[in-house]
Scaffold this motif. Structure first.
Motif, short mmCIF file in Angstrom:
data_model
loop_
_atom_site.label_atom_id
_atom_site.label_comp_id
_atom_site.label_asym_id
_atom_site.label_seq_id
_atom_site.Cartn_x
_atom_site.Cartn_y
_atom_site.Cartn_z
N GLY A 24 0.82 -1.20 0.00
CA GLY A 24 0.00 0.00 0.00
C GLY A 24 0.85 1.26 0.00
O GLY A 24 0.55 2.23 -0.70
N SER A 25 1.93 1.25 0.76
CA SER A 25 2.85 2.39 0.78
C SER A 25 3.50 2.59 -0.57
O SER A 25 3.63 3.72 -1.05
N LEU A 26 3.92 1.51 -1.18
CA LEU A 26 4.54 1.60 -2.50
C LEU A 26 3.53 2.10 -3.54
O LEU A 26 3.85 2.96 -4.37
N GLY A 27 2.31 1.59 -3.49
CA GLY A 27 1.26 2.04 -4.40
C GLY A 27 0.94 3.51 -4.20
O GLY A 27 0.70 4.25 -5.16
N SER A 28 0.94 3.95 -2.95
CA SER A 28 0.69 5.35 -2.63
C SER A 28 1.77 6.24 -3.23
O SER A 28 1.47 7.27 -3.85
N LEU A 29 3.01 5.84 -3.08
CA LEU A 29 4.11 6.62 -3.61
C LEU A 29 4.06 6.70 -5.13
O LEU A 29 4.19 7.78 -5.71
N VAL A 30 3.83 5.58 -5.76
CA VAL A 30 3.79 5.55 -7.23
C VAL A 30 2.63 6.37 -7.77
O VAL A 30 2.81 7.19 -8.69
N MET A 31 1.45 6.19 -7.21
CA MET A 31 0.29 6.91 -7.73
C MET A 31 0.35 8.41 -7.43
O MET A 31 0.03 9.23 -8.30
N GLY A 32 0.77 8.77 -6.23
CA GLY A 32 0.87 10.19 -5.88
C GLY A 32 1.93 10.90 -6.69
O GLY A 32 1.71 12.00 -7.23
N LEU A 33 3.09 10.29 -6.83
CA LEU A 33 4.17 10.89 -7.60
C LEU A 33 3.82 10.96 -9.08
O LEU A 33 4.08 11.96 -9.75
N GLY A 34 3.20 9.91 -9.58
CA GLY A 34 2.78 9.90 -10.98
C GLY A 34 1.76 10.99 -11.27
O GLY A 34 1.84 11.68 -12.30
N ALA A 38 2.29 14.39 -13.63
CA ALA A 38 1.38 14.60 -14.76
C ALA A 38 0.66 15.94 -14.66
O ALA A 38 0.42 16.59 -15.68
N THR A 39 0.31 16.37 -13.43
CA THR A 39 -0.54 17.55 -13.30
C THR A 39 0.10 18.71 -12.53
O THR A 39 -0.39 19.83 -12.62
N SER A 40 1.12 18.47 -11.76
CA SER A 40 1.79 19.48 -10.90
C SER A 40 0.85 20.09 -9.87
O SER A 40 1.02 21.24 -9.45
N ARG A 41 -0.15 19.35 -9.45
CA ARG A 41 -1.07 19.80 -8.40
C ARG A 41 -0.78 19.01 -7.13
O ARG A 41 -0.99 17.81 -7.07
N VAL A 42 -0.29 19.72 -6.12
CA VAL A 42 0.19 19.06 -4.90
C VAL A 42 -0.95 18.48 -4.09
O VAL A 42 -0.91 17.30 -3.70
N ARG A 43 -1.96 19.28 -3.81
CA ARG A 43 -3.04 18.80 -2.94
C ARG A 43 -3.77 17.61 -3.56
O ARG A 43 -4.07 16.62 -2.89
N ARG A 44 -4.08 17.71 -4.83
CA ARG A 44 -4.78 16.63 -5.52
C ARG A 44 -3.91 15.37 -5.57
O ARG A 44 -4.41 14.25 -5.43
N SER A 45 -2.60 15.55 -5.71
CA SER A 45 -1.68 14.41 -5.74
C SER A 45 -1.64 13.70 -4.39
O SER A 45 -1.54 12.47 -4.33
N CYS A 46 -1.75 14.47 -3.31
CA CYS A 46 -1.82 13.86 -1.98
C CYS A 46 -3.11 13.06 -1.81
O CYS A 46 -3.10 11.97 -1.22
N ASP A 47 -4.21 13.59 -2.33
CA ASP A 47 -5.47 12.86 -2.29
C ASP A 47 -5.38 11.56 -3.09
O ASP A 47 -5.86 10.50 -2.64
N VAL A 48 -4.76 11.63 -4.25
CA VAL A 48 -4.58 10.42 -5.08
C VAL A 48 -3.68 9.42 -4.36
O VAL A 48 -3.92 8.21 -4.40
N ALA A 49 -2.66 9.92 -3.66
CA ALA A 49 -1.75 9.03 -2.93
C ALA A 49 -2.49 8.30 -1.81
O ALA A 49 -2.30 7.09 -1.61
N VAL A 50 -3.35 9.01 -1.08
CA VAL A 50 -4.12 8.37 -0.01
C VAL A 50 -5.08 7.34 -0.59
O VAL A 50 -5.20 6.22 -0.08
N GLY A 51 -5.75 7.69 -1.67
CA GLY A 51 -6.64 6.73 -2.33
C GLY A 51 -5.88 5.53 -2.87
O GLY A 51 -6.35 4.40 -2.79
N GLY A 52 -4.69 5.79 -3.41
CA GLY A 52 -3.86 4.70 -3.91
C GLY A 52 -3.42 3.76 -2.79
O GLY A 52 -3.36 2.54 -2.97
#
Length: 107
Positions: A24-34, A38-52
């Protein structure tokens, strides 16, 4: 020493918990960083990382628990088969014993 995640999930003693958290941690890192790349949006990337994290952890949890249940069923069947083999070995109920003509007519 035991490590409790969220105060109730004992990672050391619960089967599949450690691997689920690590994947789950690895998936979070990959999805949030990806998403950030792709978008350069920090807050949304954190949300994607938590969901990932949640999706990856739960996905691997169910996969691992399913495989663990299958393995336990196979072990139980093997144990029962070994017990029956020991019980019936050498008797007329032994399926591997060669039956002669007189024994076939009796049964």
């Amino acid at each position: 020493q035991s490590f409790k995640l969220l105060g109730f999930l004992d990672v050391r003693n619960v089967p599949c918990a450690r691997e689920s958290v690590l994947y789950g941690s690895l998936g979070s890192l990959v999805m949030g960083l990806g998403h950030f790349l792709a978008t350069s949006r920090v807050r949304r990337s954190c949300d994607v990382a938590v969901g990932g994290f949640i999706c990856t952890m739960l996905g691997y949890w169910f996969y691992c628990r399913y495989n663990l249940a299958q393995q336990r069923i196979r072990q139980r069947m093997l144990k029962e088969g070994m017990k029956n083999r020991i019980l019936f070995e050498g008797s007329y109920l032994d399926p591997e014993k060669e039956q002669t003509g007189s024994e076939r007519s009796d049964s």
